[in-house]
Design an enzyme around this catalytic site. Structure first.
Site, short mmCIF file in Angstrom:
data_model
loop_
_atom_site.label_atom_id
_atom_site.label_comp_id
_atom_site.label_asym_id
_atom_site.label_seq_id
_atom_site.Cartn_x
_atom_site.Cartn_y
_atom_site.Cartn_z
N ASN A 11 0.70 -1.29 -0.06
CA ASN A 11 0.24 0.02 0.02
C ASN A 11 0.99 1.35 -0.05
O ASN A 11 1.35 1.82 0.99
CB ASN A 11 -0.87 -0.08 1.08
CG ASN A 11 -1.74 1.02 1.39
OD1 ASN A 11 -1.74 2.02 0.63
ND2 ASN A 11 -2.81 1.00 2.39
N ARG A 92 -2.81 -1.88 -3.42
CA ARG A 92 -3.91 -0.99 -3.24
C ARG A 92 -3.68 0.24 -4.27
O ARG A 92 -2.79 0.68 -4.42
CB ARG A 92 -3.87 -0.28 -1.86
CG ARG A 92 -5.06 0.65 -1.62
CD ARG A 92 -5.05 1.47 -0.60
NE ARG A 92 -5.94 2.30 -0.41
CZ ARG A 92 -6.36 3.30 0.60
NH1 ARG A 92 -5.09 3.20 1.69
NH2 ARG A 92 -7.36 3.89 0.91
N HIS A 183 -11.69 5.53 -0.10
CA HIS A 183 -11.77 4.60 0.97
C HIS A 183 -12.63 3.46 0.94
O HIS A 183 -12.77 2.87 1.90
CB HIS A 183 -12.12 5.34 2.39
CG HIS A 183 -11.30 6.46 2.38
ND1 HIS A 183 -11.89 7.68 2.82
CD2 HIS A 183 -9.93 6.58 2.50
CE1 HIS A 183 -10.76 8.86 3.21
NE2 HIS A 183 -9.58 8.08 2.98
N ARG A 244 -7.10 18.59 3.58
CA ARG A 244 -8.13 18.89 2.60
C ARG A 244 -9.27 19.73 3.03
O ARG A 244 -9.89 19.26 4.04
CB ARG A 244 -8.40 17.64 1.79
CG ARG A 244 -7.28 17.12 0.99
CD ARG A 244 -7.68 15.82 0.40
NE ARG A 244 -6.66 14.82 0.52
CZ ARG A 244 -7.10 13.48 0.86
NH1 ARG A 244 -8.32 13.19 0.58
NH2 ARG A 244 -6.14 12.59 1.05
N GLY A 336 -11.79 7.72 13.92
CA GLY A 336 -12.99 7.15 14.26
C GLY A 336 -12.79 6.18 15.26
O GLY A 336 -13.44 5.89 16.10
N GLU A 389 -7.63 -2.63 6.24
CA GLU A 389 -7.41 -2.65 4.41
C GLU A 389 -6.52 -3.79 4.31
O GLU A 389 -6.84 -4.22 3.00
CB GLU A 389 -7.04 -1.10 4.20
CG GLU A 389 -8.26 -0.30 4.38
CD GLU A 389 -7.78 0.95 4.48
OE1 GLU A 389 -6.66 1.47 5.30
OE2 GLU A 389 -8.04 2.08 3.66
#
Ligand code: ADP
Length: 407
Positions: A11, A92, A183, A244, A336, A389
């Site tokens: 990744n 990925r 995502h 961002r 999260g 992931e």
């Protein structure tokens, strides 16, 4: 000893490279690591093998190539017994563009399509391609066992009314300007986890998944299909992120162009690298740094409040897509999974006649790295699910290779 069939997962981020060697069947991760701060003076790598942690700081800036060479010559050679069992490599890839909408074996055609999608993901796709090229060159014997797993694939069934922008139709038709999402690997992973935890079949599962990390997005999942997401043409739209801006009025761009007399490139730099948590707080793009000053620094408070307010607006609007039945709200990603404050502020007062509420005690105290309910009794389930992931990529890679070998 019987050889296991392990998957190497790669990744590549803009300044990082994560790698893992995983058995997708028993879900054991035998070796994993992350190289960070590439191209900077403090390049470093940490890895874990058999529960032993290793770390190396480099004296000079390391590129993706340099670090890959280090991984090969120092880590994989030392851990030959593990590496020799690798049968395929899963990469990925953030953006599959218009044509690549499911996991696929990498060949020249696929590489060309990933290149075409650079316009939609200018930061990630080039480094994803670099990772692909590195493994193709280094392991020619596995050249037909390199698999691309796309973040955008999870969004292939989003209805047109959700992915079209209200701009002239030819811009979608001729140039592919639409919402693509991001995502997806993480959102899909937590969807499968939620289905198991709630004992609900995927095709009956209605949920809202909040992936909150350096980049953040929310996905609305109805009957196991993603029906909307906060990310747009590029990962600039939607939630407030590390650097961002997320959603803005497009006129802000024209305003900056005219009033500040700066170029389009400079505006892009402001919105992509100098906005979000960093821009609002003027402290850091790292959530921990901003959150730690929430009660003592006004700008830190604004940044966290705007972050949570925007998230709450998305969650509320996605509730309206559930046709009256919401099975769960899930938090994942670095923020999260770790910030009780974010979970509280984004759910507080959201309560639909008392149906959605957080239990303070459960929200504040639970074992990290474990799936956890944080709702009050009687509330719709609210869960914290650590994302993985790498495991998701390993499983998809194995499935893709198996499917191909029986064709
Ligand atoms: P990426 O999007 O790069 O994969 P992660 O999912 O690892 O990122 O999330 C990184 C973010 O998670 C950072 O903003 C970091 O500050 C935040 N984070 C990590 N640990 C905590 C914590 N204990 N409390 C609050 N935020 C955290």
């Amino acid at each position: 000893m019987k050889k296991k069939k392990l998957i190497l997962v790669l990744n590549c981020g803009s300044s990082s490279l994560k790698f893992s060697i995983i058995n997708p069947d028993n879900e054991i991760c035998y070796l994993s690591g992350i190289a960070e701060c590439l191209y900077l003076n403090n390049s470093q790598i940490k890895w874990n093998c058999n529960n032993i942690q290793y770390q190396k700081l480099f004296l000079n800036p390391m590129s993706h190539e340099n670090i890959f060479d280090f991984i090969l010559k120092k880590i994989f050679i030392t851990e030959k017994a593990i590496f020799s069992q690798v049968v395929a490599i899963g990469h990925r890839v953030v953006h599959g563009g218009i044509k690549l909408t499911s996991t696929t074996i990498i060949n020249n055609k696929v590489i060309n399509e990933i290149k075409k999608a650079i316009i939609f993901s200018p930061i990630h796709n080039p480094v994803n391609l670099m990772g692909i090229q590195l493994t193709l060159n280094t392991f020619p014997e596995l050249s037909k066992k390199n698999v691309a797993v796309f973040d955008t694939a999870f969004y292939k069934n989003i209805p047109k009314k959700a992915y079209l922008y209200a701009i002239p139709y030819y811009l979608y038709h001729d140039y592919g300007i639409r919402r693509y999402g991001a995502h997806g690997i993480s959102h899909q992973y937590v969807m499968y986890q939620t289905s198991v935890i709630l004992n609900k079949k995927i095709n009956q599962l209605n949920m809202i998944s909040c992936h909150l990390g350096n980049g953040s997005s929310v996905s609305a999942i109805y009957k196991g299909i993603c029906v909307d997401t906060s990310m747009g043409l590029t990962p600039l739209e939607g939630l407030v992120m590390g650097t961002r801006s997320g959603d803005i009025d497009p006129s802000i761009i024209f305003f900056m162009y005219k009033k500040l007399k700066i170029s389009i490139n400079e505006i892009n730099t402001i919105l992509t690298f100098k906005s979000g948590l960093l821009g609002l707080s003027n402290i850091s793009s790292d959530f921990r740094d901003v959150e730690s000053q929430y009660y003592i620094n006004k700008k830190a408070k604004y940044a966290v409040d705007v972050f949570c307010y925007r998230l709450k607006k998305y969650i509320s609007s996605y509730i309206s897509l559930m046709n009256g039945v919401l099975d769960g709200i899930v938090f994942t990603g670095g923020i999260g999974e770790n910030s009780p404050l974010v979970r509280k502020l984004s759910i507080d007062n959201l309560s639909l006649m008392g149906l959605i509420s957080i239990d303070e005690e459960k929200n504040n105290n639970f074992k990290k790295q474990k799936n956890h309910f944080i709702n009050t009794n009687g509330s719709i389930p609210i869960l914290v699910i650590p994302t993985n992931e790498e495991l998701a990529i390993a499983k998809k890679t194995k499935k893709c290779i198996n499917v191909q070998s029986i064709q």
